[in-house]
Enzyme design. Sequence first.
Site, PDB file in Angstrom:
ATOM      1  N   ALA A  30       7.812 -38.192  41.701  1.00  0.00           N
ATOM      2  CA  ALA A  30       6.658 -39.010  41.307  1.00  0.00           C
ATOM      3  C   ALA A  30       6.790 -40.441  41.816  1.00  0.00           C
ATOM      4  O   ALA A  30       6.615 -41.398  41.067  1.00  0.00           O
ATOM      5  CB  ALA A  30       6.482 -38.997  39.790  1.00  0.00           C
ATOM      6  N   GLY A  31       7.118 -40.595  43.112  1.00  0.00           N
ATOM      7  CA  GLY A  31       7.099 -41.917  43.718  1.00  0.00           C
ATOM      8  C   GLY A  31       5.669 -42.364  43.955  1.00  0.00           C
ATOM      9  O   GLY A  31       4.769 -42.020  43.188  1.00  0.00           O
ATOM     10  N   ILE A  87       3.288 -41.633  46.356  1.00  0.00           N
ATOM     11  CA  ILE A  87       2.316 -40.564  46.587  1.00  0.00           C
ATOM     12  C   ILE A  87       2.328 -39.563  45.441  1.00  0.00           C
ATOM     13  O   ILE A  87       1.274 -39.188  44.905  1.00  0.00           O
ATOM     14  CB  ILE A  87       2.608 -39.847  47.918  1.00  0.00           C
ATOM     15  CG1 ILE A  87       2.367 -40.786  49.103  1.00  0.00           C
ATOM     16  CG2 ILE A  87       1.753 -38.586  48.051  1.00  0.00           C
ATOM     17  CD1 ILE A  87       0.928 -41.217  49.274  1.00  0.00           C
ATOM     18  N   GLY A  88       3.519 -39.120  45.048  1.00  0.00           N
ATOM     19  CA  GLY A  88       3.608 -38.134  43.965  1.00  0.00           C
ATOM     20  C   GLY A  88       3.050 -38.661  42.658  1.00  0.00           C
ATOM     21  O   GLY A  88       2.368 -37.941  41.918  1.00  0.00           O
ATOM     22  N   ASN A 100       6.358 -35.794  55.770  1.00  0.00           N
ATOM     23  CA  ASN A 100       6.223 -36.303  57.125  1.00  0.00           C
ATOM     24  C   ASN A 100       7.211 -35.597  58.051  1.00  0.00           C
ATOM     25  O   ASN A 100       8.271 -35.142  57.621  1.00  0.00           O
ATOM     26  CB  ASN A 100       6.487 -37.812  57.160  1.00  0.00           C
ATOM     27  CG  ASN A 100       5.327 -38.607  56.612  1.00  0.00           C
ATOM     28  OD1 ASN A 100       4.171 -38.197  56.692  1.00  0.00           O
ATOM     29  ND2 ASN A 100       5.627 -39.768  56.040  1.00  0.00           N
ATOM     30  N   LYS A 147       0.041 -36.267  63.121  1.00  0.00           N
ATOM     31  CA  LYS A 147       0.648 -37.375  62.378  1.00  0.00           C
ATOM     32  C   LYS A 147       2.034 -37.702  62.931  1.00  0.00           C
ATOM     33  O   LYS A 147       2.436 -38.874  63.010  1.00  0.00           O
ATOM     34  CB  LYS A 147       0.738 -37.043  60.893  1.00  0.00           C
ATOM     35  CG  LYS A 147       1.178 -38.251  60.063  1.00  0.00           C
ATOM     36  CD  LYS A 147       1.115 -38.012  58.573  1.00  0.00           C
ATOM     37  CE  LYS A 147       1.465 -39.307  57.831  1.00  0.00           C
ATOM     38  NZ  LYS A 147       1.530 -39.110  56.371  1.00  0.00           N
ATOM     39  N   ASN A 195       8.501 -45.033  63.263  1.00  0.00           N
ATOM     40  CA  ASN A 195       9.539 -45.094  62.241  1.00  0.00           C
ATOM     41  C   ASN A 195      10.890 -45.556  62.781  1.00  0.00           C
ATOM     42  O   ASN A 195      11.429 -46.572  62.320  1.00  0.00           O
ATOM     43  CB  ASN A 195       9.642 -43.752  61.511  1.00  0.00           C
ATOM     44  CG  ASN A 195       8.707 -43.664  60.328  1.00  0.00           C
ATOM     45  OD1 ASN A 195       9.004 -44.156  59.248  1.00  0.00           O
ATOM     46  ND2 ASN A 195       7.544 -43.063  60.536  1.00  0.00           N
ATOM     47  N   SER A 216       7.850 -46.064  56.557  1.00  0.00           N
ATOM     48  CA  SER A 216       8.713 -45.604  55.465  1.00  0.00           C
ATOM     49  C   SER A 216      10.184 -45.765  55.819  1.00  0.00           C
ATOM     50  O   SER A 216      11.017 -46.069  54.956  1.00  0.00           O
ATOM     51  CB  SER A 216       8.403 -44.143  55.134  1.00  0.00           C
ATOM     52  OG  SER A 216       8.627 -43.305  56.262  1.00  0.00           O
ATOM     53  N   GLU A 230      15.115 -41.143  56.730  1.00  0.00           N
ATOM     54  CA  GLU A 230      14.640 -39.773  56.958  1.00  0.00           C
ATOM     55  C   GLU A 230      14.732 -39.451  58.457  1.00  0.00           C
ATOM     56  O   GLU A 230      13.719 -39.283  59.144  1.00  0.00           O
ATOM     57  CB  GLU A 230      13.200 -39.658  56.459  1.00  0.00           C
ATOM     58  CG  GLU A 230      12.703 -38.251  56.295  1.00  0.00           C
ATOM     59  CD  GLU A 230      11.306 -38.200  55.677  1.00  0.00           C
ATOM     60  OE1 GLU A 230      10.874 -37.093  55.329  1.00  0.00           O
ATOM     61  OE2 GLU A 230      10.659 -39.254  55.549  1.00  0.00           O
TER      62      GLU A 230
END
Length: 347
Positions: free
Chosen positions: A20-21, A23-24, A120, A223, A231, A291, A303
């Site tokens: 639940a960051g 977006i979540g 992503n 994307k 990134n 990000s 990431e």
Amino acid sequence: MDKTETNSLGQFRNICIFGAGAIGGALAARLASSPMLKGAKITAIARGAHLKAIRDNGLHLHEPGKTEPLVAKFSATDNAGDLDPQDLVIVTLKGHQLTSASADIARLLKPEGRVVMIQNGIPWWYFHGDKASGLQGRQVEALDPDGQVWQRIGPERVIGGVIYQGAQMLEPGHIRLTSGGLLHLGEPSGTMSPELGAIADLLQASGWTIKTTDHIRDQIWLKFLGNAAFNPISALTRGRISEIMDGPAVDLVKQVMTEVHAVAERLGCHVRETVEEKMEHGRGLGNAKTSMLQDLEQGRPMEITPLTRAITLLGRMADVPTPANDILLSLISQLDESMAKARTAEA
């Protein structure tokens, strides 16, 4: 409630947002506030101060064009074992976080449950149901070490998600959305299944713009064309996108995108934007931070595998050279290693 709403709610009464960051959290808040889901139980997996804030005061979602935040109340926990089996799990973790979370995600799902993976880069399930590349069913070890995610969750449960949504965690319990948002959803097999339609209906009714597709990989590559370039370059230069596009690294952006485009086409995907069009789109993002740069600044692991290593691996599979991406991978990996040593020394 019309027939469509009744059917959708009947199928998905227990929904968990895993991660639940920014977006979540936004997904959880909107689902919990949707009249269509009044009889459903929405739960989020969160942690730390953010979890405490959600429990104490709800999640405050600051949306574009609205003066007052949406305040959503829903269940939240940091222990997936607290929850009953779920009809639907929406996962918004980054690719490198999935292996450690996969056992909990698998335990959460009912036997017939579905999992929406919003991620992503190139996902762990990429070649499942892929009829275009000639590599259907291939597992990529770097994306899923020891095949743990594949074995535990099962790619047949997955609905792929590609999201365009500016989002920022202002403070624990407060999230700001900086654009209207668009979410593409698709079955890896290309099937326009009833479950895909029902999940799209639920999310659309809760305030998202949803597009379902029978070519989700095309959307992944579209994307990825920007993510693969912006990134790692932003992390290496500490530059925002506008600074990259106005600086000497702009030629490297074009080289990286050209390689990504070539790999996608060789694997049977159609990327509807040219490299030049994607670069112009990038200019329109202004002073946005990627990000990967945000993770770097906050001392978190980056990431790298889904966003950088993946294109070098898929390039070899497709017999497409990726020299610019190979160099980026070497540099960003060394930076990540040095950051990891610094974190260890501080601990």
